[in-house]
Design an enzyme around this catalytic site. Structure first.
Site, short mmCIF file in Angstrom:
data_model
loop_
_atom_site.label_atom_id
_atom_site.label_comp_id
_atom_site.label_asym_id
_atom_site.label_seq_id
_atom_site.Cartn_x
_atom_site.Cartn_y
_atom_site.Cartn_z
N LYS A 115 0.84 -1.21 0.00
CA LYS A 115 0.00 0.00 0.00
C LYS A 115 0.87 1.25 0.00
O LYS A 115 0.62 2.20 0.72
CB LYS A 115 -0.94 -0.01 1.21
CG LYS A 115 -1.88 -1.21 1.20
CD LYS A 115 -2.89 -1.13 2.30
CE LYS A 115 -3.79 -2.34 2.35
NZ LYS A 115 -4.42 -2.71 1.11
N CYS A 116 1.87 1.25 -0.85
CA CYS A 116 2.87 2.31 -0.90
C CYS A 116 2.83 2.96 -2.29
O CYS A 116 2.45 2.32 -3.28
CB CYS A 116 4.25 1.68 -0.63
SG CYS A 116 5.66 2.77 -0.82
N GLY A 117 3.27 4.18 -2.37
CA GLY A 117 3.37 4.83 -3.67
C GLY A 117 4.34 4.12 -4.61
O GLY A 117 4.23 4.24 -5.83
N PHE A 118 5.28 3.36 -4.04
CA PHE A 118 6.24 2.61 -4.86
C PHE A 118 5.78 1.19 -5.17
O PHE A 118 6.47 0.44 -5.85
CB PHE A 118 7.61 2.56 -4.16
CG PHE A 118 8.25 3.91 -4.01
CD1 PHE A 118 8.50 4.72 -5.09
CD2 PHE A 118 8.61 4.37 -2.74
CE1 PHE A 118 9.10 5.96 -4.95
CE2 PHE A 118 9.21 5.61 -2.58
CZ PHE A 118 9.46 6.42 -3.68
N THR A 119 4.61 0.79 -4.69
CA THR A 119 4.11 -0.57 -4.90
C THR A 119 4.10 -0.97 -6.37
O THR A 119 4.41 -2.13 -6.68
CB THR A 119 2.71 -0.74 -4.25
OG1 THR A 119 2.84 -0.51 -2.85
CG2 THR A 119 2.15 -2.12 -4.49
#
Length: 159
Positions: free
Chosen positions: A35-39
Site C-alpha cells: 500500500k505504498c506509492g512505490f508498490t
C-alpha cells in the site's frame, strides 16, 4: 560479505530457512509493501526476475510494515495481492523489520555492507534495493525511488 547465504530468514509460511538455495546467484533484495506509492515497482521487479532468472538471478522480497504501516496484511494476503495485481512469481518471505532493535539479521548485514546516503545505515522507506553478487557481496544499494529497470545494467554486469 561472507555468510550472507547462511543468515537465517523466515519463509512466507513461517518456516525457518536461509538464502542457501540462492547461493551462487545474483540477487536483488527488496523490502516491499502493498500500500505504498512505490508498490507499482512490483511490476518492474517481476520483469527483471523473468528476464534474468534463467541466467542465475533472483529477486527476493521481504515485506515490511515499518513505513507508514503500508504492509498491514498477513503472508497469505500479501502473496495474493502480489499475485493478483502484479503476477509476482519471485520469492516473498515473511514480514520483517528492517530497522530498530528487531531488525532482521539479513537487513542488519545488508545495511552494514552498503550504507545509504551520507553513510546512513537506516532504511529510509519501502522498496530500498540491495544488489548482491554471486559470492554474496553487496555491490550496491538503491534508493526507493530507483525504478527496477534502472538496475538492469548493473545486474547484466554481474551475470
Amino acid at each position: 560479505m561472507a555468510g550472507l547465504f547462511d543468515i537465517p530468514v523466515t519463509a512466507a509460511d513461517g518456516g525457518a530457512t536461509d538464502l542457501s538455495a540462492w547461493r551462487g546467484q545474483v540477487l536483488l533484495i527488496v523490502n516491499t509493501a502493498s500500500k505504498c506509492g512505490f508498490t507499482p515497482q512490483y511490476e518492474g521487479l517481476e520483469a527483471l526476475y523473468r528476464d534474468y532468472r534463467d541466467r542465475g538471478f533472483a529477486v527476493l522480497g521481504f515485506p515490511c510494515n515499518q513505513f507508514g504501516k503500508q504492509e498491514p496484511g498477513n503472508a497469505e494476503e500479501i502473496s495474493n495481492f502480489c499475485s493478483l495485481n502484479y503476477d509476482v512469481t519471485f520469492p516473498l518471505f515473511a514480514k520483517i523489520d528492517v530497522n530498530g532493535t528487531h531488525a532482521a539479521p539479513l537487513y542488519t548485514a545488508l545495511k552494514k555492507a552498503a550504507p545509504g546516503l551520507l553513510g546512513s545505515k537506516a532504511i529510509k522507506w519501502n522498496f530500498t534495493k540491495f544488489l548482491v553478487d554471486r559470492e554474496g557481496r553487496v555491490v550496491n544499494r538503491y534508493a526507493p525511488n530507483t525504478k527496477p529497470e534502472a538496475v538492469a545494467a548493473d545486474i547484466e554486469a554481474l551475470l
